[in-house]
Enzyme design. Sequence first.
Site, PDB file in Angstrom:
ATOM      1  N   TYR A 138      -6.501  69.289-110.055  1.00  5.85           N
ATOM      2  CA  TYR A 138      -7.813  69.807-110.428  1.00  5.85           C
ATOM      3  C   TYR A 138      -8.766  70.029-109.244  1.00  5.85           C
ATOM      4  O   TYR A 138      -9.898  70.447-109.450  1.00  5.85           O
ATOM      5  CB  TYR A 138      -8.464  68.866-111.449  1.00  5.85           C
ATOM      6  N   HIS A 188     -10.290  77.443-117.532  1.00  6.78           N
ATOM      7  CA  HIS A 188      -9.472  76.289-117.142  1.00  6.78           C
ATOM      8  C   HIS A 188      -9.298  76.300-115.639  1.00  6.78           C
ATOM      9  O   HIS A 188      -9.038  77.365-115.052  1.00  6.78           O
ATOM     10  CB  HIS A 188      -8.103  76.325-117.824  1.00  6.78           C
TER      11      HIS A 188
HETATM   12  O1  CA2 Z   1      -7.177  73.075-116.312  1.00  8.37           O
HETATM   13  C1  CA2 Z   1      -8.126  72.751-117.027  1.00  8.37           C
HETATM   14  O2  CA2 Z   1      -9.295  73.013-116.763  1.00  8.37           O
HETATM   15  C2  CA2 Z   1      -7.830  71.924-118.293  1.00  8.37           C
HETATM   16  O3  CA2 Z   1      -8.743  72.341-119.302  1.00  8.37           O
HETATM   17  C3  CA2 Z   1      -8.094  70.488-117.905  1.00  8.37           C
HETATM   18  C4  CA2 Z   1      -7.726  69.504-119.018  1.00  8.37           C
HETATM   19  C5  CA2 Z   1      -6.324  69.762-119.522  1.00  8.37           C
HETATM   20  O4  CA2 Z   1      -6.033  68.892-120.621  1.00  8.37           O
HETATM   21  C6  CA2 Z   1      -6.135  71.193-119.954  1.00  8.37           C
HETATM   22  O5  CA2 Z   1      -4.817  71.367-120.397  1.00  8.37           O
HETATM   23  C7  CA2 Z   1      -6.425  72.128-118.806  1.00  8.37           C
HETATM   24  C8  CA2 Z   1      -7.815  68.093-118.483  1.00  8.37           C
HETATM   25  C9  CA2 Z   1      -9.154  67.695-118.018  1.00  8.37           C
HETATM   26  C10 CA2 Z   1      -9.010  66.418-117.298  1.00  8.37           C
HETATM   27  O6  CA2 Z   1      -9.682  66.547-116.081  1.00  8.37           O
HETATM   28  C11 CA2 Z   1      -9.404  65.642-115.122  1.00  8.37           C
HETATM   29  C12 CA2 Z   1     -10.008  65.847-113.920  1.00  8.37           C
HETATM   30  C13 CA2 Z   1      -9.760  64.995-112.904  1.00  8.37           C
HETATM   31  C14 CA2 Z   1      -8.913  63.921-113.083  1.00  8.37           C
HETATM   32  C15 CA2 Z   1      -8.313  63.706-114.293  1.00  8.37           C
HETATM   33  C16 CA2 Z   1      -8.566  64.583-115.323  1.00  8.37           C
END
Ligand code: CA2
Length: 143
Positions: free
Chosen positions: A22, A99
């Site tokens: 991310y 996303h």
């Molecule tokens: O890629 C994206 O922006 C997502 O929406 C992020 C979600 C994921 O479940 C989607 O499939 C795609 C996850 C968000 C969690 O964000 C985090 C950020 C940093 C560390 C851990 C999780």
Amino acid sequence: MEILVLHGPNLNLLGEREPEVYGRTSLAKIDARLREVAAEHGASVDTFQSNHEGALIDRIQAACGTYQGIIINPGGITHTSIALRDALTASELPIVEVHLSNIHARESFRRTSLVSDIAIGQVTGLGPIGYELALLALLDRLK
Ligand code: CA2
């Protein structure tokens, strides 16, 4: 032009965990940049993150009459929440889905979005700049 930017569950962890997936940019930085870009275009954004589906739905229900469009990264509930989809549909506002990661290039369960077909478009896999692109596209659509 006022735009509501919504961030779903766990996006408050941005910049702190899983930088390989991310990136290292915090949510506060993304929000600040969106405020700058909006101002450059004579618009404004309000941003809201929640780990709670109902809190996101409450914000969507309250958006009518105040905002002209919604940018949303629903996080993990992109793939599961009919209630979120219903709220977005009921708002009758133009929606852009964002996303950070490319949801089509990860686990198969991430390929399904319950939002994409009710959105005017989806930006996926481009990292933080994806939010800026979404904002520009939404403002252009609203012109
Ligand atoms: O890629 C994206 O922006 C997502 O929406 C992020 C979600 C994921 O479940 C989607 O499939 C795609 C996850 C968000 C969690 O964000 C985090 C950020 C940093 C560390 C851990 C999780």
